[in-house]
Design a protein around this motif. Sequence first.
Motif, PDB file in Angstrom:
ATOM      1  N   ARG A   1      39.672  92.351  43.757  1.00  0.00           N
ATOM      2  CA  ARG A   1      39.750  92.388  45.207  1.00  0.00           C
ATOM      3  C   ARG A   1      40.998  91.653  45.716  1.00  0.00           C
TER       4      ARG A   1
ATOM      5  N   TRP B   1      43.682  97.355  44.480  1.00  0.00           N
ATOM      6  CA  TRP B   1      42.402  97.371  45.193  1.00  0.00           C
ATOM      7  C   TRP B   1      42.552  97.992  46.580  1.00  0.00           C
TER       8      TRP B   1
ATOM      9  N   CYS C   1      40.694 101.277  48.070  1.00  0.00           N
ATOM     10  CA  CYS C   1      39.881 101.227  49.287  1.00  0.00           C
ATOM     11  C   CYS C   1      40.282 102.335  50.256  1.00  0.00           C
TER      12      CYS C   1
ATOM     13  N   MET D   1      34.392  98.293  48.861  1.00  0.00           N
ATOM     14  CA  MET D   1      35.646  98.983  49.194  1.00  0.00           C
ATOM     15  C   MET D   1      35.615  99.511  50.621  1.00  0.00           C
TER      16      MET D   1
ATOM     17  N   ASP E   1      36.105  96.573  53.024  1.00  0.00           N
ATOM     18  CA  ASP E   1      37.499  96.134  53.064  1.00  0.00           C
ATOM     19  C   ASP E   1      38.406  97.179  53.713  1.00  0.00           C
TER      20      ASP E   1
END
Length: 322
Positions: A21, A26, A30, A146, A149
Amino acid sequence: MGVNAENKFPAIEFRSSDLKRGTDGWRNLCKKVQEACEKFGCFEVVYDTISTKVREESFGLMKELVEVPVERKQKNTSPMPYHGWVGPCEQVSLLYEGFGIGNASNYDSVKSFTQLMWPEGHPHFCDTIHTIGTQMEELNKLIWLMLIDSYGLGDDSLKLNYTTLVRMMKYMAPPPGEYERGLFAHTDKPVSTLICEDQVSGLEIEVNDGQWIKLTNLSPSSFVYVVGDPLRAWSNGRLKSVNHRVMMSGDKDRYSIAAFAIPNEGTIIKTPKELIDDQHPQLFKDFDFMEFFLFAFSNPARHIDNGELLHVFAGLSPPVSN
């Protein structure tokens, strides 16, 4: 049936190097997950952390499961709709058979189911199905993170107490030359679903123009992630809860394992305030998940188009296309 480039089903590889993360990898993942869930309501997850060995053993054990006597299968019961055994029937499909294990990441729950099916015990079934159920639950949590975020939200915005219902399903091959329904078209009523299949295609999704596309040539290490109606409500309509079905052709039976996120009784589905503004007025009232779930399978709901159930139950405005 041709499929244009805009309707190409998204496949997203979850490489271990991108799963930390806060990294660029990442953030890129996402964004891809968000776009896929907004446009299609589902996507192919290429994820080899769950081993091919566990998958193959799970499907082999399912073939043992469907052979147990019917009087044992009938002991797989639940007061919750589609949580127990469902045999071939007109309401679902004459080609369909499904078993349900609630709270499948809990070893004792899997053991209880196993003892119903095999009173003499079957430790290998118990260990294997507990393993794949637990690993699919972890993958589901990862995808939720995901989505959180991708919208720049805090962890508490989608913090649900829930258990994972694992359904093991067999779809029988239809008569030669036939193209028949294995499972009726529907949107999912749990929060989200992960589907693991045995390389026999049959799953179809409806895209925006009303066209159905069959998901074929999925990677042997793939899962299909499906947005459910509660996740659509949580996102204030941004995420699509996709209409999908199973259609069978050819001479091979199809086996699949689905892991459904089922919030605990008393859980309220609520849109985060950050996802509500002048451009995105609130579409759904806060609602009790279990009340919605039971409504969706009630007699009054049978007269409502499946895709409109969420709006009928919790909508604050006229239905919009999803």
